[in-house]
Motif scaffolding. Sequence first.
Motif, PDB file in Angstrom:
ATOM      1  N   MET A  82       0.797  -1.220   0.000  1.00  0.00           N
ATOM      2  CA  MET A  82       0.000   0.000   0.000  1.00  0.00           C
ATOM      3  C   MET A  82       0.842   1.289   0.000  1.00  0.00           C
ATOM      4  SD  MET A  82      -3.104   0.637  -0.541  1.00  0.00           S
ATOM      5  CE  MET A  82      -3.927  -0.910  -0.226  1.00  0.00           C
ATOM      6  N   PRO A  83       2.002   1.318   0.649  1.00  0.00           N
ATOM      7  CA  PRO A  83       2.789   2.563   0.619  1.00  0.00           C
ATOM      8  C   PRO A  83       3.305   2.944  -0.775  1.00  0.00           C
ATOM      9  CG  PRO A  83       3.535   1.139   2.403  1.00  0.00           C
ATOM     10  CD  PRO A  83       2.579   0.336   1.571  1.00  0.00           C
ATOM     11  N   PHE A  84       3.220   2.038  -1.729  1.00  0.00           N
ATOM     12  CA  PHE A  84       3.741   2.284  -3.071  1.00  0.00           C
ATOM     13  C   PHE A  84       2.585   2.499  -4.037  1.00  0.00           C
ATOM     14  CE2 PHE A  84       6.478  -0.675  -0.778  1.00  0.00           C
ATOM     15  CZ  PHE A  84       7.643   0.073  -0.713  1.00  0.00           C
ATOM     16  N   ALA A  85       2.715   3.502  -4.901  1.00  0.00           N
ATOM     17  CA  ALA A  85       1.694   3.761  -5.916  1.00  0.00           C
ATOM     18  C   ALA A  85       1.850   2.725  -7.022  1.00  0.00           C
ATOM     19  CB  ALA A  85       1.838   5.170  -6.465  1.00  0.00           C
ATOM     20  N   ILE A  86       0.885   1.818  -7.096  1.00  0.00           N
ATOM     21  CA  ILE A  86       0.947   0.728  -8.071  1.00  0.00           C
ATOM     22  C   ILE A  86      -0.272   0.825  -8.984  1.00  0.00           C
ATOM     23  CG2 ILE A  86       0.997  -1.773  -8.416  1.00  0.00           C
ATOM     24  CD1 ILE A  86       2.234  -1.959  -5.579  1.00  0.00           C
ATOM     25  N   GLY A  87      -0.010   1.134 -10.226  1.00  0.00           N
ATOM     26  CA  GLY A  87      -1.050   1.190 -11.247  1.00  0.00           C
ATOM     27  C   GLY A  87      -0.779   0.152 -12.324  1.00  0.00           C
ATOM     28  N   GLU A  88      -1.427   0.336 -13.459  1.00  0.00           N
ATOM     29  CA  GLU A  88      -1.245  -0.613 -14.553  1.00  0.00           C
ATOM     30  C   GLU A  88       0.195  -0.634 -15.051  1.00  0.00           C
ATOM     31  OE1 GLU A  88      -4.144   0.033 -17.610  1.00  0.00           O
ATOM     32  OE2 GLU A  88      -5.823  -0.439 -16.281  1.00  0.00           O
ATOM     33  N   ASP A  89       0.843   0.528 -15.128  1.00  0.00           N
ATOM     34  CA  ASP A  89       2.229   0.570 -15.608  1.00  0.00           C
ATOM     35  C   ASP A  89       3.156  -0.233 -14.693  1.00  0.00           C
ATOM     36  OD1 ASP A  89       1.557   2.120 -17.784  1.00  0.00           O
ATOM     37  OD2 ASP A  89       2.233   4.009 -16.882  1.00  0.00           O
ATOM     38  N   GLU A  90       3.006  -0.029 -13.392  1.00  0.00           N
ATOM     39  CA  GLU A  90       3.856  -0.742 -12.437  1.00  0.00           C
ATOM     40  C   GLU A  90       3.562  -2.246 -12.465  1.00  0.00           C
ATOM     41  OE1 GLU A  90       3.751   3.457 -11.625  1.00  0.00           O
ATOM     42  OE2 GLU A  90       2.082   2.043 -11.714  1.00  0.00           O
ATOM     43  N   PHE A 119       0.419 -15.166 -11.494  1.00  0.00           N
ATOM     44  CA  PHE A 119       1.192 -13.942 -11.285  1.00  0.00           C
ATOM     45  C   PHE A 119       0.411 -12.721 -11.775  1.00  0.00           C
ATOM     46  CE2 PHE A 119       5.290 -16.504 -11.134  1.00  0.00           C
ATOM     47  CZ  PHE A 119       5.535 -16.215  -9.800  1.00  0.00           C
ATOM     48  N   TYR A 120      -0.273 -12.848 -12.918  1.00  0.00           N
ATOM     49  CA  TYR A 120      -1.063 -11.720 -13.416  1.00  0.00           C
ATOM     50  C   TYR A 120      -2.146 -11.342 -12.404  1.00  0.00           C
ATOM     51  CZ  TYR A 120      -4.086  -8.637 -15.912  1.00  0.00           C
ATOM     52  OH  TYR A 120      -4.851  -7.539 -16.240  1.00  0.00           O
ATOM     53  N   ARG A 121      -2.890 -12.332 -11.940  1.00  0.00           N
ATOM     54  CA  ARG A 121      -3.976 -12.048 -10.999  1.00  0.00           C
ATOM     55  C   ARG A 121      -3.446 -11.406  -9.716  1.00  0.00           C
ATOM     56  NH1 ARG A 121      -5.781 -16.703  -9.392  1.00  0.00           N
ATOM     57  NH2 ARG A 121      -4.702 -18.056 -10.849  1.00  0.00           N
ATOM     58  N   THR A 122      -2.322 -11.901  -9.232  1.00  0.00           N
ATOM     59  CA  THR A 122      -1.754 -11.358  -7.992  1.00  0.00           C
ATOM     60  C   THR A 122      -1.225  -9.941  -8.225  1.00  0.00           C
ATOM     61  OG1 THR A 122      -1.188 -13.582  -7.263  1.00  0.00           O
ATOM     62  CG2 THR A 122      -0.069 -11.753  -6.155  1.00  0.00           C
ATOM     63  N   ALA A 123      -0.509  -9.726  -9.322  1.00  0.00           N
ATOM     64  CA  ALA A 123       0.014  -8.388  -9.616  1.00  0.00           C
ATOM     65  C   ALA A 123      -1.121  -7.399  -9.841  1.00  0.00           C
ATOM     66  CB  ALA A 123       0.923  -8.448 -10.856  1.00  0.00           C
ATOM     67  N   ASP A 124      -2.171  -7.832 -10.488  1.00  0.00           N
ATOM     68  CA  ASP A 124      -3.306  -6.942 -10.715  1.00  0.00           C
ATOM     69  C   ASP A 124      -3.998  -6.597  -9.399  1.00  0.00           C
ATOM     70  OD1 ASP A 124      -4.842  -5.548 -12.789  1.00  0.00           O
ATOM     71  OD2 ASP A 124      -6.499  -6.833 -12.119  1.00  0.00           O
ATOM     72  N   PHE A 125      -4.039  -7.529  -8.479  1.00  0.00           N
ATOM     73  CA  PHE A 125      -4.629  -7.315  -7.151  1.00  0.00           C
ATOM     74  C   PHE A 125      -3.846  -6.267  -6.365  1.00  0.00           C
ATOM     75  CE2 PHE A 125      -5.005  -8.711  -2.633  1.00  0.00           C
ATOM     76  CZ  PHE A 125      -6.360  -8.439  -2.459  1.00  0.00           C
ATOM     77  N   MET A 126      -2.573  -6.085  -6.662  1.00  0.00           N
ATOM     78  CA  MET A 126      -1.732  -5.125  -5.941  1.00  0.00           C
ATOM     79  C   MET A 126      -1.983  -3.685  -6.366  1.00  0.00           C
ATOM     80  SD  MET A 126       0.047  -6.800  -3.794  1.00  0.00           S
ATOM     81  CE  MET A 126      -1.324  -7.931  -3.701  1.00  0.00           C
ATOM     82  N   ARG A 127      -2.694  -3.491  -7.487  1.00  0.00           N
ATOM     83  CA  ARG A 127      -2.936  -2.116  -7.962  1.00  0.00           C
ATOM     84  C   ARG A 127      -3.718  -1.335  -6.904  1.00  0.00           C
ATOM     85  NH1 ARG A 127      -6.022  -1.185 -12.421  1.00  0.00           N
ATOM     86  NH2 ARG A 127      -7.100  -3.152 -12.201  1.00  0.00           N
ATOM     87  N   ASN A 128      -3.269  -0.100  -6.679  1.00  0.00           N
ATOM     88  CA  ASN A 128      -3.945   0.760  -5.713  1.00  0.00           C
ATOM     89  C   ASN A 128      -4.104   2.191  -6.219  1.00  0.00           C
ATOM     90  OD1 ASN A 128      -1.361   1.878  -5.398  1.00  0.00           O
ATOM     91  ND2 ASN A 128      -0.923   0.662  -3.569  1.00  0.00           N
ATOM     92  N   LYS A 129      -3.865   2.372  -7.500  1.00  0.00           N
ATOM     93  CA  LYS A 129      -4.117   3.698  -8.107  1.00  0.00           C
ATOM     94  C   LYS A 129      -4.732   3.527  -9.471  1.00  0.00           C
ATOM     95  CE  LYS A 129       0.133   4.625 -10.586  1.00  0.00           C
ATOM     96  NZ  LYS A 129       1.156   5.556 -10.930  1.00  0.00           N
TER      97      LYS A 129
END
Length: 129
Positions: A82-90, A119-129
């Motif tokens: 959560m402390p990191f801005a994670i969007g589609e690019d990240e 990995f895709y599903r998990t990385a997509d779940f990390m998006r918070n922006k």
Amino acid sequence: MQEIAAMTPYQLLGGDAVLRQLVERFYDIMYTDPRASGIRAMHTNDSSLIRDKFFDFLSGWLGGPQRFIEKHGHPMLRARHMPFAIGEDERDQWLMCMFQAMAEIPMENALRDHLEDAFYRTADFMRNK
């Protein structure tokens, strides 16, 4: 000998030795490929601790020894990221590094497809922006 259907992704991948290769290659790519500059900027210059934590996490996540939980408790992936801005690019930068690392590790196509999807599903779940 275990039947393949009863084996975990950790076992199918090849256990600790191959998992360590995957983690090392993932971070080598992330730290050197300019296309990963967005996620690289979220990490410290010394990657030894995060490499070990990621290895421990993936071990359990793939059905192997639960090293991360034993050492650090529940992974709480979203909270830890959560402390990191994670969007589609990240997300896509992270996946590029992981998929490139996976491409360099011999594995059955069915396992590769399964891991890419997971990995895709998990990385997509990390998006918070």
